[in-house]
Design a protein around this motif. Sequence first.
Motif, PDB file in Angstrom:
ATOM      1  N   HIS A  71       0.788  -1.234   0.000  1.00 47.41           N
ATOM      2  CA  HIS A  71       0.000   0.000   0.000  1.00 47.41           C
ATOM      3  C   HIS A  71       0.823   1.290   0.000  1.00 47.41           C
ATOM      4  CE1 HIS A  71      -3.877   2.012   0.269  1.00 47.41           C
ATOM      5  NE2 HIS A  71      -3.289   2.891   1.055  1.00 47.41           N
ATOM      6  N   PRO A  72       1.933   1.381   0.735  1.00 50.36           N
ATOM      7  CA  PRO A  72       2.693   2.643   0.694  1.00 50.36           C
ATOM      8  C   PRO A  72       3.077   3.056  -0.722  1.00 50.36           C
ATOM      9  CG  PRO A  72       3.428   1.305   2.525  1.00 50.36           C
ATOM     10  CD  PRO A  72       2.482   0.449   1.744  1.00 50.36           C
ATOM     11  N   THR A  80       0.070   4.234  -2.779  1.00 44.91           N
ATOM     12  CA  THR A  80      -0.235   5.648  -2.513  1.00 44.91           C
ATOM     13  C   THR A  80       0.644   6.554  -3.368  1.00 44.91           C
ATOM     14  OG1 THR A  80      -0.929   5.170  -0.238  1.00 44.91           O
ATOM     15  CG2 THR A  80      -0.278   7.442  -0.724  1.00 44.91           C
ATOM     16  N   GLU A 122       3.403  13.888   6.187  1.00 40.98           N
ATOM     17  CA  GLU A 122       2.264  13.171   6.790  1.00 40.98           C
ATOM     18  C   GLU A 122       2.666  12.000   7.689  1.00 40.98           C
ATOM     19  OE1 GLU A 122      -0.713  12.324   3.668  1.00 40.98           O
ATOM     20  OE2 GLU A 122       0.508  13.628   2.401  1.00 40.98           O
ATOM     21  N   ILE A 179       4.336   8.144   8.569  1.00 42.37           N
ATOM     22  CA  ILE A 179       4.112   6.802   8.022  1.00 42.37           C
ATOM     23  C   ILE A 179       2.633   6.568   7.718  1.00 42.37           C
ATOM     24  CG2 ILE A 179       3.848   5.656  10.276  1.00 42.37           C
ATOM     25  CD1 ILE A 179       5.777   4.210   7.271  1.00 42.37           C
ATOM     26  N   THR A 180       1.741   7.219   8.506  1.00 44.28           N
ATOM     27  CA  THR A 180       0.302   7.029   8.258  1.00 44.28           C
ATOM     28  C   THR A 180      -0.117   7.602   6.904  1.00 44.28           C
ATOM     29  OG1 THR A 180      -0.191   9.070   9.465  1.00 44.28           O
ATOM     30  CG2 THR A 180      -0.326   7.003  10.702  1.00 44.28           C
ATOM     31  N   GLY A 181       0.611   8.609   6.410  1.00 41.87           N
ATOM     32  CA  GLY A 181       0.303   9.170   5.101  1.00 41.87           C
ATOM     33  C   GLY A 181       0.481   8.156   3.978  1.00 41.87           C
ATOM     34  N   TYR A 238      -0.049   5.032   4.301  1.00 40.78           N
ATOM     35  CA  TYR A 238      -1.112   4.018   4.428  1.00 40.78           C
ATOM     36  C   TYR A 238      -2.499   4.656   4.315  1.00 40.78           C
ATOM     37  CZ  TYR A 238       2.090   0.232   5.494  1.00 40.78           C
ATOM     38  OH  TYR A 238       3.053  -0.739   5.388  1.00 40.78           O
ATOM     39  N   ARG A 239      -2.549   5.886   3.756  1.00 42.65           N
ATOM     40  CA  ARG A 239      -3.818   6.588   3.582  1.00 42.65           C
ATOM     41  C   ARG A 239      -4.736   5.786   2.652  1.00 42.65           C
ATOM     42  NH1 ARG A 239      -4.324  10.720   6.809  1.00 42.65           N
ATOM     43  NH2 ARG A 239      -2.391  11.656   6.041  1.00 42.65           N
ATOM     44  N   GLN A 276      -6.478   8.837  -1.235  1.00 44.22           N
ATOM     45  CA  GLN A 276      -5.037   8.986  -1.411  1.00 44.22           C
ATOM     46  C   GLN A 276      -4.659  10.368  -1.938  1.00 44.22           C
ATOM     47  OE1 GLN A 276      -4.476   5.484  -3.858  1.00 44.22           O
ATOM     48  NE2 GLN A 276      -3.311   4.454  -2.272  1.00 44.22           N
TER      49      GLN A 276
END
Length: 301
Positions: free
Chosen positions: A29-30, A33, A66, A68-70, A72-73, A139
């Motif tokens: 996923h990273p 994105t 953002e 690390i959570t950015g 995995y948005r 995203q």
Amino acid sequence: MADKAKPISPLKNLLAGGFGGMCLVFVGHPLDTVKVRLQTQPPSLPGQPPMYSGTFDCFRKTLVREGITGLYRGMAAPIIGVTPMFAVCFFGFGLGKKLQQKHPEDVLSYPQIFAAGMLSGVFTTGIMTPGERIKCLLQIQASSGETKYTGALDCAKKLYQESGIRGIYKGTVLTLMRDVPASGMYFMTYEWLKNILTPEGKSVSELSVPRILVAGGIAGIFNWAVAIPPDVLKSRFQTAPPGKYPNGFRDVLRELIRDEGVTSLYKGFNAVMIRAFPANAACFLGFEVAMKFLNWATPNL
């Protein structure tokens, strides 16, 4: 070319395919994105640099701004969709093989395996399209500075309120154009590599973990080599304002080639290829490990 065919178990495919899909999403996923943000960034104005100069620049800026959570948005939508989607995908592939066999022990040719994989792409589109639509919108909203949607469910609700079910399923034709040929290539390449990598005198079912990873990873690369041009069109179409492309993907294609050239159809290529190997290696390893466990724990399921 292959082991003796085994009966299709939809429940085992549901569980093993779902687990494999979760492995794929978590690992991949990273960079997905990054791929979507590269594909949907607006053309730069004359004399100004683009928002992202490339894969690593986009990855770095997202991580810095953002965290690390950015990266995995928007992951909730594909995670919710992967269990039924991969269940349907692997079941569709198995069914496609079974429909082409006159007898259970028949060995299929690679074109027949390709056709079975294409059927799995048709099966998954109904689940994949809304998940992809929601994922892409979530995203890109962070990079645009707007916060229209608070999450996957909020996005689905607002899309339905604005445009009904058609709004949620925007991009269905492009998802079919991407997934049908790409799924055929995906499964054919995986089966072909498994056979090549199986030592002489051994069964395909005894393939080692590193060889499964290699077969799954390379299959993912071949899958995306076929899928990326329609995926670029799909990302652009699904994130466009309502009414921007009245003639569908033809308008998107015309605009992209006119404004950015043919190479724009391969936007995000580096991010896709960097992601493809580990994500799909994780997917097939997860599937094979889960299937072996299920065959051991519940042989008659």
